[in-house]
Design a protein around this motif. Structure first.
Motif, PDB file in Angstrom:
ATOM      1  N   ASP A  30       6.045  -9.056   1.129  1.00 36.62           N
ATOM      2  CA  ASP A  30       7.358  -8.487   1.441  1.00 36.62           C
ATOM      3  C   ASP A  30       7.340  -7.601   2.683  1.00 36.62           C
ATOM      4  N   GLY A  31       6.192  -7.539   3.383  1.00 39.54           N
ATOM      5  CA  GLY A  31       6.106  -6.766   4.619  1.00 39.54           C
ATOM      6  C   GLY A  31       5.433  -5.419   4.488  1.00 39.54           C
ATOM      7  N   TRP A  32       5.200  -4.957   3.262  1.00 40.07           N
ATOM      8  CA  TRP A  32       4.510  -3.680   3.069  1.00 40.07           C
ATOM      9  C   TRP A  32       3.088  -3.786   3.595  1.00 40.07           C
ATOM     10  N   SER A  33       2.595  -2.705   4.205  1.00 42.32           N
ATOM     11  CA  SER A  33       1.232  -2.717   4.734  1.00 42.32           C
ATOM     12  C   SER A  33       0.596  -1.343   4.587  1.00 42.32           C
ATOM     13  N   TRP A  34      -0.717  -1.338   4.668  1.00 41.28           N
ATOM     14  CA  TRP A  34      -1.523  -0.108   4.520  1.00 41.28           C
ATOM     15  C   TRP A  34      -2.781  -0.328   5.329  1.00 41.28           C
ATOM     16  N   ARG A  35      -3.057   0.540   6.282  1.00 38.18           N
ATOM     17  CA  ARG A  35      -4.180   0.334   7.188  1.00 38.18           C
ATOM     18  C   ARG A  35      -5.072   1.561   7.234  1.00 38.18           C
ATOM     19  N   SER A  36      -6.356   1.337   7.238  1.00 40.86           N
ATOM     20  CA  SER A  36      -7.319   2.428   7.300  1.00 40.86           C
ATOM     21  C   SER A  36      -7.366   3.066   8.677  1.00 40.86           C
ATOM     22  N   SER A  37      -7.657   4.353   8.685  1.00 39.64           N
ATOM     23  CA  SER A  37      -8.052   5.013   9.923  1.00 39.64           C
ATOM     24  C   SER A  37      -9.372   4.417  10.394  1.00 39.64           C
TER      25      SER A  37
ATOM     26  N   SER B 158      -1.481   2.179  -5.828  1.00 38.08           N
ATOM     27  CA  SER B 158      -2.323   2.161  -7.032  1.00 38.08           C
ATOM     28  C   SER B 158      -2.574   0.753  -7.552  1.00 38.08           C
ATOM     29  N   ASP B 159      -1.845  -0.248  -7.050  1.00 38.26           N
ATOM     30  CA  ASP B 159      -2.159  -1.639  -7.388  1.00 38.26           C
ATOM     31  C   ASP B 159      -3.585  -1.987  -6.968  1.00 38.26           C
ATOM     32  N   LEU B 160      -4.067  -1.284  -5.941  1.00 41.88           N
ATOM     33  CA  LEU B 160      -5.399  -1.546  -5.400  1.00 41.88           C
ATOM     34  C   LEU B 160      -6.324  -0.341  -5.522  1.00 41.88           C
ATOM     35  N   SER B 161      -5.794   0.831  -5.257  1.00 44.09           N
ATOM     36  CA  SER B 161      -6.612   2.050  -5.179  1.00 44.09           C
ATOM     37  C   SER B 161      -6.179   3.050  -6.246  1.00 44.09           C
ATOM     38  N   PRO B 162      -6.921   3.154  -7.343  1.00 41.30           N
ATOM     39  CA  PRO B 162      -6.565   4.100  -8.401  1.00 41.30           C
ATOM     40  C   PRO B 162      -7.102   5.506  -8.184  1.00 41.30           C
ATOM     41  N   LEU B 163      -7.815   5.707  -7.080  1.00 41.33           N
ATOM     42  CA  LEU B 163      -8.542   6.968  -6.911  1.00 41.33           C
ATOM     43  C   LEU B 163      -8.615   7.365  -5.448  1.00 41.33           C
ATOM     44  N   ASP B 164      -8.357   8.636  -5.182  1.00 40.98           N
ATOM     45  CA  ASP B 164      -8.623   9.249  -3.879  1.00 40.98           C
ATOM     46  C   ASP B 164      -9.696  10.312  -4.068  1.00 40.98           C
ATOM     47  N   ILE B 165     -10.605  10.384  -3.123  1.00 39.96           N
ATOM     48  CA  ILE B 165     -11.575  11.470  -3.109  1.00 39.96           C
ATOM     49  C   ILE B 165     -11.539  12.121  -1.728  1.00 39.96           C
TER      50      ILE B 165
ATOM     51  N   TYR C 125      -4.622   8.164  -9.350  1.00 38.43           N
ATOM     52  CA  TYR C 125      -3.230   7.793  -9.124  1.00 38.43           C
ATOM     53  C   TYR C 125      -2.893   6.569  -9.965  1.00 38.43           C
ATOM     54  N   ARG C 126      -1.779   6.640 -10.679  1.00 34.69           N
ATOM     55  CA  ARG C 126      -1.340   5.524 -11.501  1.00 34.69           C
ATOM     56  C   ARG C 126       0.039   5.019 -11.095  1.00 34.69           C
ATOM     57  N   MET C 127       0.708   5.734 -10.212  1.00 31.75           N
ATOM     58  CA  MET C 127       2.037   5.350  -9.770  1.00 31.75           C
ATOM     59  C   MET C 127       1.996   5.041  -8.275  1.00 31.75           C
ATOM     60  N   GLY C 128       2.951   4.255  -7.820  1.00 32.90           N
ATOM     61  CA  GLY C 128       3.038   3.931  -6.405  1.00 32.90           C
ATOM     62  C   GLY C 128       2.392   2.597  -6.087  1.00 32.90           C
ATOM     63  N   ARG C 129       2.839   2.014  -5.023  1.00 30.40           N
ATOM     64  CA  ARG C 129       2.360   0.695  -4.598  1.00 30.40           C
ATOM     65  C   ARG C 129       0.854   0.691  -4.368  1.00 30.40           C
TER      66      ARG C 129
END
Length: 205
Positions: free
Chosen positions: A175-182, A86-93, A80-84
């Motif tokens: 800015d309030g955006w968040s992302w949390r692991s399962s 991808s600033d941290l995670s360039p890859l999903d498996i 992934y190269r687009m989206g917020r």
């Protein structure tokens, strides 16, 4: 032809501006996770931590939630190269363990990834019960701890057995955006993916 060249140059410029993954820039990283990765026939290992470690990466605040270790088969790999994210995670498996790590099972499924989701389907009878498919596989968002880990993750291909360790994390932006692991392998749907700060990884096969 000229229009095509100009259009290609514009697209290339947009990719360079918005599509490049930032190299890992970690400040006050957590200590290396000490957790067994087990085998691909076992569920991922998750160990609690006494207290969370808060650190920064590429302008975001990360907080460790648990130590995490995994040995599993890569069922699908997507950059992934687009989206917020991808600033941290360039890859999903999308990983499979237990019977989902066995090619005679996973090869009978049509597996794909899109928009940070993982999809599977089958024709006729499922190779194993659908609930077992759900609980023995997962799409995981991988955050490389450093450039070496990023290179190793970038070389992983579908079908390989992957061993990795690190931390499940929660991420926050100013800015309030968040992302949390399962935090469980039994959930499905929105919020069910693992977000992993990967500190060590190797692949074989």
């Amino acid at each position: 032809m000229k229009r095509l060249l100009i259009g290609g140059a514009i697209l290339a410029g947009l990719w360079l501006t918005f599509g490049r993954t930032k190299p890992p820039q970690v400040v006050e990283a957590p200590p290396p996770a000490v957790v067994s990765a087990g085998s691909e026939r076992e569920a991922p290992r998750q160990d609690s931590i006494a207290r969370p470690h808060v650190f920064s990466m590429n302008g975001y605040e990360l907080r460790t939630l648990a130590q995490f270790g995994l040995t599993a088969r890569a069922l699908s790999v997507t950059d992934y190269r687009m989206g917020r994210e991808s600033d941290l995670s360039p890859l999903d498996i999308a990983f499979g363990w237990g019977r989902m790590s066995e090619p005679p099972v996973s090869d009978r499924l049509s597996i794909s990834q899109s928009n940070r989701w993982y999809y599977w389907r089958f024709e006729g009878e499922p190779p194993i019960p659908p609930r077992e498919i759900e609980t023995s596989s997962a799409n995981m968002h991988l955050i490389p701890a450093d450039a070496g880990v990023a290179r190793a993750l970038g070389k992983i291909r579908k079908g390989q057995i992957v061993k990795l360790s690190g931390y499940l994390v929660e991420i926050k932006a100013k800015d309030g955006w968040s992302w949390r692991s399962s935090m469980t392998r039994d959930d499905t749907g929105q919020g069910s993916c693992e977000v992993i700060f990967v500190q060590a990884v190797n692949a074989s096969g």
